[in-house]
Design a protein around this motif. Structure first.
Motif, PDB file in Angstrom:
ATOM      1  N   GLU A 195       0.850  -1.389   0.162  1.00 29.32           N
ATOM      2  CA  GLU A 195       0.070  -0.014  -0.145  1.00 29.32           C
ATOM      3  C   GLU A 195       0.736   1.263   0.020  1.00 29.32           C
ATOM      4  N   GLY A 196       1.976   1.457   0.505  1.00 26.91           N
ATOM      5  CA  GLY A 196       2.761   2.355   0.765  1.00 26.91           C
ATOM      6  C   GLY A 196       3.488   2.689  -0.574  1.00 26.91           C
ATOM      7  N   VAL A 197       3.838   1.642  -1.201  1.00 28.92           N
ATOM      8  CA  VAL A 197       4.265   2.117  -2.808  1.00 28.92           C
ATOM      9  C   VAL A 197       3.269   2.363  -3.788  1.00 28.92           C
ATOM     10  N   ALA A 198       2.098   1.680  -3.684  1.00 29.71           N
ATOM     11  CA  ALA A 198       1.027   2.014  -4.462  1.00 29.71           C
ATOM     12  C   ALA A 198       0.632   3.447  -4.275  1.00 29.71           C
ATOM     13  N   GLU A 199       0.504   3.831  -3.055  1.00 27.15           N
ATOM     14  CA  GLU A 199      -0.020   5.467  -2.754  1.00 27.15           C
ATOM     15  C   GLU A 199       1.156   6.279  -3.109  1.00 27.15           C
ATOM     16  N   GLY A 200       2.290   5.956  -3.007  1.00 27.95           N
ATOM     17  CA  GLY A 200       3.257   6.812  -3.645  1.00 27.95           C
ATOM     18  C   GLY A 200       3.515   6.979  -5.209  1.00 27.95           C
ATOM     19  N   LEU A 201       3.117   5.984  -5.744  1.00 28.43           N
ATOM     20  CA  LEU A 201       3.056   5.804  -7.131  1.00 28.43           C
ATOM     21  C   LEU A 201       1.735   6.762  -7.536  1.00 28.43           C
ATOM     22  N   ARG A 202       0.650   6.457  -7.142  1.00 26.46           N
ATOM     23  CA  ARG A 202      -0.353   7.237  -7.316  1.00 26.46           C
ATOM     24  C   ARG A 202      -0.163   8.876  -7.131  1.00 26.46           C
ATOM     25  N   ALA A 203       0.636   9.080  -6.342  1.00 27.49           N
ATOM     26  CA  ALA A 203       0.776  10.655  -5.709  1.00 27.49           C
ATOM     27  C   ALA A 203       1.715  11.192  -6.982  1.00 27.49           C
ATOM     28  N   ALA A 204       2.866  10.187  -7.315  1.00 33.40           N
ATOM     29  CA  ALA A 204       3.968  10.869  -8.178  1.00 33.40           C
ATOM     30  C   ALA A 204       3.670  10.732  -9.748  1.00 33.40           C
ATOM     31  N   GLN A 205       2.710   9.728 -10.021  1.00 31.82           N
ATOM     32  CA  GLN A 205       2.264   9.685 -11.243  1.00 31.82           C
ATOM     33  C   GLN A 205       0.836   9.790 -11.430  1.00 31.82           C
ATOM     34  N   PRO A 206       0.063  10.694 -11.219  1.00 27.62           N
ATOM     35  CA  PRO A 206      -1.230  10.685 -11.038  1.00 27.62           C
ATOM     36  C   PRO A 206      -2.303  10.579 -12.094  1.00 27.62           C
ATOM     37  N   ASP A 207      -1.529  10.273 -13.425  1.00 33.88           N
ATOM     38  CA  ASP A 207      -2.443   9.688 -14.480  1.00 33.88           C
ATOM     39  C   ASP A 207      -1.816   8.470 -15.143  1.00 33.88           C
ATOM     40  N   THR A 208      -1.134   7.749 -14.361  1.00 30.88           N
ATOM     41  CA  THR A 208      -0.550   6.561 -14.853  1.00 30.88           C
ATOM     42  C   THR A 208      -0.958   5.139 -13.816  1.00 30.88           C
ATOM     43  N   ARG A 209      -1.303   4.121 -14.420  1.00 33.13           N
ATOM     44  CA  ARG A 209      -1.762   3.024 -13.918  1.00 33.13           C
ATOM     45  C   ARG A 209      -0.547   2.417 -12.978  1.00 33.13           C
ATOM     46  N   PRO A 210      -0.468   2.316 -11.911  1.00 33.00           N
ATOM     47  CA  PRO A 210       0.614   1.367 -10.920  1.00 33.00           C
ATOM     48  C   PRO A 210       0.396   0.065 -11.360  1.00 33.00           C
ATOM     49  N   PHE A 211       1.585  -0.674 -11.263  1.00 30.54           N
ATOM     50  CA  PHE A 211       1.554  -1.922 -11.444  1.00 30.54           C
ATOM     51  C   PHE A 211       2.501  -2.501 -10.447  1.00 30.54           C
ATOM     52  N   ILE A 212       2.181  -3.374  -9.427  1.00 34.46           N
ATOM     53  CA  ILE A 212       2.970  -3.998  -8.526  1.00 34.46           C
ATOM     54  C   ILE A 212       2.764  -5.375  -8.611  1.00 34.46           C
ATOM     55  N   LEU A 213       4.048  -6.144  -8.538  1.00 36.57           N
ATOM     56  CA  LEU A 213       4.150  -7.541  -8.548  1.00 36.57           C
ATOM     57  C   LEU A 213       4.704  -7.961  -7.146  1.00 36.57           C
ATOM     58  N   THR A 214       3.870  -8.781  -6.301  1.00 34.46           N
ATOM     59  CA  THR A 214       4.475  -8.955  -5.046  1.00 34.46           C
ATOM     60  C   THR A 214       4.313 -10.447  -4.867  1.00 34.46           C
ATOM     61  N   ARG A 215       5.429 -11.094  -3.901  1.00 36.52           N
ATOM     62  CA  ARG A 215       5.341 -12.486  -3.805  1.00 36.52           C
ATOM     63  C   ARG A 215       4.332 -12.803  -2.802  1.00 36.52           C
ATOM     64  N   SER A 216       4.031 -11.966  -1.874  1.00 33.73           N
ATOM     65  CA  SER A 216       3.083 -12.332  -0.769  1.00 33.73           C
ATOM     66  C   SER A 216       2.015 -11.418  -0.769  1.00 33.73           C
ATOM     67  N   GLY A 217       0.840 -11.657  -0.418  1.00 31.16           N
ATOM     68  CA  GLY A 217      -0.440 -10.850  -0.085  1.00 31.16           C
ATOM     69  C   GLY A 217      -0.945 -11.155   1.013  1.00 31.16           C
ATOM     70  N   PHE A 218      -2.089 -10.389   1.401  1.00 32.06           N
ATOM     71  CA  PHE A 218      -2.899 -10.410   2.501  1.00 32.06           C
ATOM     72  C   PHE A 218      -4.434  -9.867   2.231  1.00 32.06           C
ATOM     73  N   GLY A 219      -5.123 -10.122   3.123  1.00 29.90           N
ATOM     74  CA  GLY A 219      -6.449  -9.537   2.791  1.00 29.90           C
ATOM     75  C   GLY A 219      -6.836  -7.937   2.344  1.00 29.90           C
ATOM     76  N   GLY A 220      -7.077  -7.833   1.228  1.00 33.22           N
ATOM     77  CA  GLY A 220      -7.274  -6.228   0.764  1.00 33.22           C
ATOM     78  C   GLY A 220      -5.900  -6.091  -0.167  1.00 33.22           C
ATOM     79  N   ILE A 221      -5.115  -6.912  -0.263  1.00 28.45           N
ATOM     80  CA  ILE A 221      -3.901  -6.601  -1.312  1.00 28.45           C
ATOM     81  C   ILE A 221      -4.289  -6.262  -2.767  1.00 28.45           C
ATOM     82  N   GLN A 222      -5.495  -6.643  -3.118  1.00 31.33           N
ATOM     83  CA  GLN A 222      -6.069  -6.315  -4.607  1.00 31.33           C
ATOM     84  C   GLN A 222      -5.877  -4.821  -4.703  1.00 31.33           C
ATOM     85  N   ARG A 223      -6.293  -3.943  -3.496  1.00 30.23           N
ATOM     86  CA  ARG A 223      -6.305  -2.407  -3.684  1.00 30.23           C
ATOM     87  C   ARG A 223      -5.387  -1.792  -3.767  1.00 30.23           C
ATOM     88  N   ALA A 224      -4.005  -2.411  -3.823  1.00 29.92           N
ATOM     89  CA  ALA A 224      -2.750  -1.810  -3.857  1.00 29.92           C
ATOM     90  C   ALA A 224      -2.182  -1.906  -5.299  1.00 29.92           C
TER      91      ALA A 224
END
Length: 936
Positions: free
Chosen positions: A584-613
């Motif tokens: 979430e910290g990285v996703a929020e940072g990307l959205r603020a720094a590149q407000p008109d670009t869709r972020p893409f994150i690939l992460t090896r683990s996840g937890f409930g709610g990870i899709q929102r990041a």
């Protein structure tokens, strides 16, 4: 996070005398105080979901990391003195005042959950001087419902009814405590610690009089009696017999002190297990390297796994009390790890029930989502934990990766090879260790190997491709970034205090950052923003997010080391949660720094709610074996039913046995076939991605001297790209309709009980039935075609009735694929990347035999215009009775949209005209956005 229940003392001091039982309405719900003094709070949500909290004082329950929705339902409260009831839009929740037993009914009065109140426990536990509680609930004893979800677990488990699942983050296991039932509900268990679903107790070591024989080659080094098979972690190494120590050292170095080659090390355990209880006995073999397990001489398991990444293999035996079984474990350790665990049968009513038990929490806290369909269950989960944003269109193209590209020239050379060969590709990946050897965490490049990283990125993008960079939460304490984090108290110190060294060069002290405070996440993101973001990378690979301090530490050591110094929370209480705040910290940072670009994150683990990041997950560093390929299928399917739509895996498996990695000519045909079969599965996975250790996986390299293999791989590259209009529309559905790309058959054919346990066949989107081949030398496989529809074989074009098992042809170069009657599948021209302009041309494949519809989705593909309504839909409908295809009025608009396009149509009647997606259009029209009807 709060550290303990506000009223912990009242719970501990609770009198055995009966207290006044009462129930009262509260905002959005009701509060029940039982005869024993426990509080049971039920809150309602506007969509019919109930939140249930049980504690000595429910106000002391911690804020959720997973759930972001607040109770907002208008529910009707009533009580008759014995039960309190809350009626909402989704059904009714009832609590028995005497003991707090919960019963939930659906909106039609059907029973969803019936709690077994005697099993409910809230037991005080002390963690690092803090008061926490072990918790457990149980529902629906003796149930026959189908149970799915719970994240990613690679033990070939599909329907969890009767199964045990331990939710504990690991390189290859993703813990998401959401369970979906065929009975019509989803249950989200809101707890961050290790949780057991099924048997509430951890499995114990299988204690026997084991005969343990330690060999070096054919020579017996030592023989002794052992009570358990237990070399599970690094800390267990000292138990190795002194008489065999020299053999261990020799096996490690490959030669003895005289410089002579040594023979292979081997351990054989034999023992007789006499069960005291009849029934299904459950076992877990934790292992790495080669191991064969037999029971009464019959092989139960034969597995291999790389030594730095051991994990569990489940198996079970039907045993009779008093009748012994002879067990034999034959292990080639190569400095590996092994342990054998066992659990006696549970009573049948408990074995087939819904049970959650967690090691540490501040209350019992869970959400019941009424769900007439499994799609409703996914939608309810995402309303609680967050919507899945749109991924960029290029994410659904082909990804090429390697462990690892060592230089800038290698990255660019691989991409050029693909372009020269005319093989479609969208994405290339720079994995770990692009930094100087002693600079992990500097987010910088080694200038000797990567002299111009910004130029490298520009050249990739100039070839109509994208590039992803690996960024870890791991730091060497000598780096400037680590020192900044440490100065704020945001760097875990216990791994450093333990003196742990990693595997790089001479071995370096290392640790991870602590993401549990906004300040820590802000620093971590700023360091990425200032160093890597300006270079122009398109996607972000966040590895080791369990976090993986060291693969061979015990769970207790891992938990101890991940205690959050900044948040003041013991690691055992947040064992599973790390990947969520980190992403979430990285996703929020990307959205603020590149407000008109869709972020893409690939992460090896996840937890409930990870899709929102804006995160996709992958299955970790799996081994390259046929069993592991098979286990990817159910792992991905259950992760999808846990609400995570975007998932991938390392095509070919990450780690290889030496017979493959050394390219032994005797084993090369099997390796090539394994990779080809895995590639076919990858082409019909949400993300299509090749990655792994040597041999190199790039299509022009791996199939260079195997023309048939090259044809097969290239065919699936091109088929994937032809299907992009279909795939991207299905992917858009994950955002707009809370949809699921990779669909277990039970999602669409729940009424057909035959599909409930199928773990190797699935739907890719609503229309394509995928049947991967997971056995060496198989040239056909049995495929069950669900009842209620007919199916067209994509290879032959022949129609087959549903409700039957068919033997499908499966030459090495092709995988069985079927298309549902009534399906409408739009395809496009074969491109070299999604960045190419198609001119808007489409071919609409209509599979007759039933009515059907499809709403083609399009947008710009990379920007955030979709959030502003900048997208278009083209409704497509097939009417079987009138044999008419309707192309509806285009809905919406986006910049760059093709206002005028050519659309071809192919009708597939099931008459066996050959490969369906190879058929040319028989009708063509020019579409300008107005409605068109085509009669056939």
């Amino acid at each position: 996070m709060k550290r303990a229940l506000a009223a912990a003392a009242s719970l501990l001091a609770m009198s055995t005398a009966a207290m006044a039982q009462e129930a009262e309405p509260i905002a959005h719900g009701m509060l029940v105080t039982t005869a024993a003094g426990e509080e049971v709070r039920v809150l309602s949500f506007a969509d019919g979901t109930f939140r249930v909290t049980v504690a000595g004082d429910v106000e002391g329950a911690a804020d959720s990391l997973m759930v972001i929705a607040e109770a907002d339902g208008a529910a009707q409260f009533s009580t008759d003195g014995a039960w309190a009831s809350l009626v909402s839009t989704g059904g009714t929740a009832m609590v028995q005042l005497s003991d707090g037993r919960l019963v939930v009914y659906g909106r039609e009065g059907e029973l969803l959950l019936d709690e077994y109140a005697q099993a409910r426990t809230i037991t005080p536990v002390e963690l690092e001087g803090q008061q926490w509680f072990a918790t457990r609930v149980q529902f629906n004893r003796g149930t026959d419902e189908g149970l799915y979800g719970l994240g990613q677990h690679q033990n070939r488990q599909m329907n969890y009814n009767g199964e045990d699942v331990e939710l504990a983050q690991h390189n290859m296991a993703i813990a998401i405590p959401y369970l979906v039932s065929t009975r019509g509900y989803g249950l989200l268990w809101d707890n961050n610690s290790i949780t057991r679903v099924g048997d509430p107790e951890p499995y114990g070591r299988l204690t026997l009089d084991w005969q343990a024989d330690y060999y070096l080659g054919d020579a017996l080094a030592v023989s002794r009696q052992e009570q358990t098979v237990d070399y599970q972690y690094l800390r267990d190494r000292p138990r190795w017999p002194a008489e065999a120590t020299a053999a261990v050292e020799a096996a490690t170095t490959g030669q003895n002190t005289a410089g002579n080659a040594v023979q292979e090390q081997r351990v054989v355990w034999t023992g007789r297990f006499t069960p005291e209880v009849s029934g299904t006995h459950k076992f877990r073999l934790y292992s790495s390297s080669y191991v064969i397990l037999t029971a009464d001489g019959e092989e139960v398991l034969s597995r291999w796994r790389q030594n730095w990444n051991p994990w569990y293999h489940n198996f079970e035996l039907e045993l009779t009390a008093g009748e012994p079984v002879e067990l034999r474990l034959d292990w080639v350790p190569n400095q590996g790890y092994i342990a054998l665990e066992h659990a006696d049968p549970l009573p049948e009513a408990d074995r087939h029930s819904v049970s959650f038990a967690s090691e540490a929490g501040q209350a019992i806290d869970y959400y019941v989502v009424p769900a007439p369909t499994m799609d409703d269950a996914i939608a309810g989960y995402r309303r609680l934990t967050g919507n899945a944003p749109m991924m960029p269109e290029w994410a659904f193209g082909f990804w090429q990766s390697r462990q690892r590209y060592q230089t800038q020239d290698e990255v660019l050379g691989v991409l050029s090879d693909y372009r020269a060969a005319g093989i479609p590709i969208d994405n290339i990946v720079q994995d770990w260790f692009y930094w100087p050897e002693d600079g992990w965490g500097c987010h910088c490049f080694d200038p000797a190997r990567f002299p111009d990283p910004a130029g490298m990125v520009r050249e990739v993008q100039a070839q109509d491709a994208r590039i992803m960079i690996s960024v870890w939460p791991k730091f060497y304490p000598t780096t400037r970034h680590a020192q900044e984090l440490a100065a704020g108290g945001y760097l875990y110190q216990r791994p450093l205090e333990a003196g742990q060294l990693d595997w790089v060069g001479p071995g370096y002290a290392n640790t991870f950052y602590d993401p549990y405070t906004p300040e820590a996440r802000a620093i971590y993101w700023r360091q990425m923003r200032d160093t890597l973001l300006p270079l122009g990378f398109d996607a972000w690979w966040m590895d080791a997010t369990e976090p993986d301090w060291h693969s061979n530490l015990s769970v207790e050591e891992r938990a101890y080391q991940m205690t959050s110094p900044a948040a003041g929370v013991p690691g055992a209480a947040i064992f599973n949660a790390y990947p969520l705040p980190h992403a979430e910290g990285v996703a929020e940072g990307l959205r603020a720094a590149q407000p008109d670009t869709r972020p893409f994150i690939l992460t090896r683990s996840g937890f409930g709610g990870i899709q929102r990041a804006s995160a996709a997950l992958w299955s970790g560093d799996v081994a390259a074996r046929w069993d592991d390929l098979r286990e990817q299928i159910s792992a991905g399917l259950n992760l999808s039913l846990a609400g995570v739509p975007h998932w991938t895996h390392d095509i070919g498996g990450f780690a290889l046995e030496s017979r493959y990695s050394q390219e032994d000519p005797a084993h090369l045909p099997e390796w090539r076939e394994l990779y080809t079969r895995w590639f076919q599965f990858g082409a019909f996975s949400p993300l299509f991605r090749s990655h792994g250790e040597y041999p190199y996986r790039e299509t022009p390299i791996i199939a260079a001297d195997d023309p048939a293999m090259l044809e097969s791989l290239t065919y699936y590259h091109r088929l994937r790209y032809a299907l992009v209009p279909y795939i991207y529309t299905v992917a858009a559905g994950t955002h707009y309709d809370d949809g699921t790309i990779m669909r277990p058959l039970v999602m669409d054919f729940e009424a057909d009980r035959a599909v409930w346990d199928i773990d190797d066949t699935y739907l890719f989107g609503p229309s394509l039935l995928v049947a991967p081949v997971t056995a060496f030398s198989a040239r056909e496989r049995l495929v069950y075609l669900p009842a209620g529809t007919s199916w067209i074989d994509a290879a032959s074009g022949l129609r087959l009735a549903g409700g039957q098992t068919t033997s499908a042809s499966a030459p090495r170069e092709r995988m069985p694929l079927f298309v549902r009657a009534g399906a409408i599948v739009p395809t496009g021209p074969v491109l070299q990347s999604t960045a190419q302009d198609t001119g808007g041309d489409l071919t609409i494949h209509v599979f007759t035999g039933a009515d059907g519809s499809f709403s083609l989705y399009e947008d710009e593909g990379t920007d955030m215009g979709y959030t502003r309504g900048e997208h278009a839909r083209i409704p497509l409908r097939w009417d079987e009775a009138s044999r008419t295809l309707s192309i509806g009025v285009r809905e919406g608009h986006f910049p760059g949209m093709h206002a005028r396009r050519s659309i071809g149509v192919v009708l597939h009647e099931g008459e066996g005209t050959g490969g369906v997606f190879d058929q040319p259009a028989t009708r063509s029209v020019t579409y300008t956005g107005d409605a068109i009807e085509l009669a056939f």
